[in-house]
Design an enzyme around this catalytic site. Structure first.
Site, short mmCIF file in Angstrom:
data_model
loop_
_atom_site.label_atom_id
_atom_site.label_comp_id
_atom_site.label_asym_id
_atom_site.label_seq_id
_atom_site.Cartn_x
_atom_site.Cartn_y
_atom_site.Cartn_z
N ASN A 151 0.80 -1.22 0.00
CA ASN A 151 0.00 0.00 0.00
C ASN A 151 0.84 1.27 0.00
OD1 ASN A 151 0.45 -1.31 2.65
ND2 ASN A 151 -0.32 0.60 3.48
N ALA A 200 -13.50 -2.51 -0.71
CA ALA A 200 -14.27 -1.87 -1.77
C ALA A 200 -13.88 -0.42 -1.99
CB ALA A 200 -15.76 -1.96 -1.45
N CYS A 320 -3.82 5.34 6.52
CA CYS A 320 -4.51 4.74 7.66
C CYS A 320 -3.73 4.84 8.95
CB CYS A 320 -4.88 3.30 7.39
SG CYS A 320 -4.15 2.53 5.99
#
Length: 729
Positions: A151, A200, A320
């Site tokens: 990521n 998603a 995050c």
């Protein structure tokens, strides 16, 4: 004009096709998919149609798709489910050193339950060696979990090779594909994975929905128990609207836009590299996501640089957990030097990114870097001060930036002891200031304190920093005499008028304390910092230390807690103005009145509550003595809005360090909420005084404090003989 959005790896906007597909389920199709009537059947068809589209996207069977609340739940179900279902066969799991916390935290949890975890290293590109995977396999290995694409840097792992090894060895293989699905082709059959997680909101669908692919024949121990939804693997009524949105996203992500993303990504890199030749690209040059560009900018901090890249929305590392101050674990595993790692920014593009946006972004990025480095020779506009937000120029706030108390204790233990008999108080007692004897009637009290910005307003910041420094003098029972200023300031980035306002705020606060700032020292730095060296005087017989609390004492706190939480909320832009003003008023309030009242009583001990939090400073009062402190949590005064902001995650890193610091001594009564624990350990800036005095005098002191205007002063607990512990009730 809105900033250019280059943070698609954090989250993607909803695609128009997704919004259109979801709209009927807002006010029309509302049935429960488990109901057998026409409303339920309509909803059930929508869910299964979406399941079919997701299965098609990753080349799976429809019955292999389990809808979850997101990628994190999918990872939990896959890893925990596999571990607990196979624990009779073994307890060993293989993963990598660069996984997302949604995997590493699950592995840490399993370690607490007897599982053994091997964390494989990566090379300088962030890639796993399949041979290393094979060599790590033991007879008791039951699961391999390796992310498909990283990521942060976008490196794509050799999943097919690892899948072949796992299949040959009859070991379950899971991959976190949150970042890859929708960006590159994903074929679960070719990859030979048994389990695959999808988030998603990384592929133009809504947040709060995800998928776990579970190959036919694979058994998992389910984690949510209830009815038999999702093939009896995930109890809970399906979120039909979001499932439908994910189905629509899966359909559009099947269309290939890879080449255009790569072209725009490379255009961005080429433009930045031309303007900043020393920039370093992190990740594999070829085997990486087509949309991801991780760049290390040398000699700067990413948070400061992002603030100077006006008009750009990107992330320092991974969004995050970007609020943390530590060097990225991914970059550390790749052995990226700290000079580049601390200045690493992740740019990530998406389907909506245009060439015009890339051309707009390049000069903004280059100019921002040059300003931070001081290479931009353009004069800083002196008239611009009202739009300055000081908290954007710092990685953390106020006293929350203190070095962890655990580390300080280790360092101070190794310092030599002083033999000068005139030294009355030094570092050995963790007191707020040092005290030096001049004669039998006079001792000098010296302290120094400086902090990064806690609020955006320069004047208020200067006043708070001054009040915070002067407070150490009051806590020792002394009177301030004069002060010197300490200044670190980015004079090539911020207008000098901002510094003038900081100094004005400090000067006015010093004048309120009855002293002057008569000199100081300044340096140029990329991050503003300000504070004071304060000199005070006290009679040698009237020094108040933080280490002389006694059994039978009551504990009085003079200001409310929560400044660390609210200043973090300010930095994140979620604090309401009414709560900001209250916090500024509390932090800028001198402790002079409390100190004056304190001198009227026979006080045993005192400290001001700052970076180590209430419980950290309370630990200093009783540590090394047979004293037990008991706190009545219902009596603790807190600022308004603190519970809400703590619940929203506005928690300073220093607060979490404090919780760890006091963990060995603190005992929590059953039912104490986790948020209250955070508040009691919250890293304060310019907090109140924590006073220990005989219980018989405490009511009188609180009454006098209230009469003098210290309306928050409260008896919060007591000290008794016993094992050295802090009890929270």
């Amino acid at each position: 004009m809105k900033p250019v959005y280059l943070d698609y790896n954090a989250t993607t906007p909803l695609a128009p096709e997704v919004v259109k597909a979801m709209l009927p389920f807002l006010d029309g199709v509302f049935g429960n998919p488990s109901s057998m009537h026409v409303y339920g059947i309509e909803a059930k068809r929508a869910v299964e149609n979406a399941r079919k589209k997701v299965a098609s996207l990753i080349h799976a069977h429809q019955d292999e798709i389990i809808f979850t609340s997101g990628g994190t739940e999918a990872n939990n179900l896959a890893i925990k489910g596999a571990a607990f279902s196979r624990k009779e066969k073994g307890n060993h799991i293989i993963t990598s050193s660069i996984e997302h916390p949604a995997v590493t935290e699950v592995c840490k949890f399993l370690q607490l339950h007897g599982f053994q975890i091997t964390y494989l290293p990566v090379d300088s590109y962030g890639r796993i060696d399949p041979l290393g995977v094979e060599q790590s396999i033991r007879p008791e290995t039951i699961l391999i979990t390796i992310m498909h694409a990283n990521n942060e840097v976008g490196t794509i792992q050799p999943i097919i090779e690892i899948g072949e090894i796992a299949r040959r060895k009859n070991i379950l293989f899971h991959t976190d594909a949150a970042q890859s699905v929708g960006k590159i082709p994903v074929n679960v059959k070719e990859m030979k994975v048994d389990l695959l997680s999808i988030a998603a909101h990384k592929l133009y669908a809504p947040k709060g929905i995800g998928v776990l692919y579970k190959r036919r024949g694979v058994f998992l121990e389910k984690q949510l128990h209830g009815a038999d939804h999702e093939s009896n693997m995930r109890a809970g009524t399906e979120n039909v609207m979001q499932v439908v949105g994910l189905g629509a996203a899966a359909e559009i992500c099947g269309t290939d836009k890879t080449q255009n993303l790569m072209r725009l990504r490379d255009m961005l890199y080429d433009g930045i590299h031309r303007g900043i030749p020393q920039v370093r690209m992190n990740g594999h040059p070829q085997d990486r996501l087509p949309n991801t560009l991780s760049l290390g900018f040398p000699g700067v901090e990413a948070a400061i640089l992002l603030n100077e890249m006006k008009g750009i929305a990107a992330s320092a590392g991974a969004a995050c957990h970007a609020n943390r101050e530590e060097m990225s674990g991914v970059l550390a595993a790749m052995q990226v030097t700290r000079n580049y790692a601390i200045g690493t920014i992740r740019f990530s593009l998406g389907r909506m990114t245009t060439e015009e946006e890339i051309q707009q972004a390049i000069p903004l990025i280059i100019e921002g870097y040059r300003r931070v480095k001081g290479d931009d020779q353009k004069a800083v506009k002196e008239e611009v001060t009202t739009s300055i937000k000081l908290t954007e120029y710092t990685h953390a706030q106020g006293c929350a930036c203190k070095i962890r108390p655990q580390l300080l204790e280790k360092i101070l233990r190794d310092l030599p002891l002083f033999t000068d008999p005139a030294v009355l108080v030094d570092h050995q007692t963790s007191d707020d200031a040092a005290v030096y004897l001049i004669n039998k009637n006079l001792a000098l009290v010296e302290t120094v304190d400086f902090i990064p910005p806690v609020v955006d307003d320069p004047y208020a910041y200067g006043a708070i920093a001054a009040a915070n420094a002067i407070s150490d003098i009051y806590a020792m029972g002394a009177d301030p005499l004069f002060a010197l200023s300490i200044v670190a300031f980015p004079d090539r980035v911020l207008p000098l008028k901002v510094l003038g306002q900081i100094l004005k705020g400090a000067a006015d606060k010093a004048a309120e304390a009855g002293i002057s700032i008569i000199g100081g020292h300044s340096i140029e730095d990329h991050e503003p910092k300000f504070g004071l060296v304060v000199t005070g005087t006290v009679h040698p017989d009237r020094i108040i230390k933080n280490s002389t609390a006694k059994a039978g004492d009551a504990l009085i706190l003079t200001k409310p807690l929560g400044t660390g939480i609210i200043t973090t909320a300010i930095k994140r832009g979620i604090a309401e103005s009414v709560f900001i003003h209250e916090a500024i008023s509390s932090m800028a309030e001198l402790n002079n009145i409390s100190a004056k009242v304190m001198k009227r009583y026979k006080v045993s001990s005192c400290t001001d509550v700052t970076g180590f939090g209430l419980l950290g400073h309370l630990k200093e009062l009783i540590q090394g003595k047979a004293l037990r402190a008991e706190i009545n949590s219902e009596k603790i005064p807190v600022l308004n809005g603190i519970w809400e902001y703590a619940a929203a995650g506005a928690i300073p890193g220093g607060t979490l360090n404090n919780l760890d610091y006091i963990g060995d001594l603190t005992r929590w009564e059953n039912g104490i909420p986790e948020i209250l624990k955070i508040i009691l350990a919250d890293a304060q800036t310019s907090g109140g005084l924590l006073i220990s005095l005989p219980r018989i005098l405490s009511d009188s002191m609180v009454k006098k404090l209230h009469e003098c205007g210290c309306t928050h002063a409260t008896i919060i607990g007591n000290i008794s003989e016993g094992k050295t512990e802090i009890w929270i009730r």
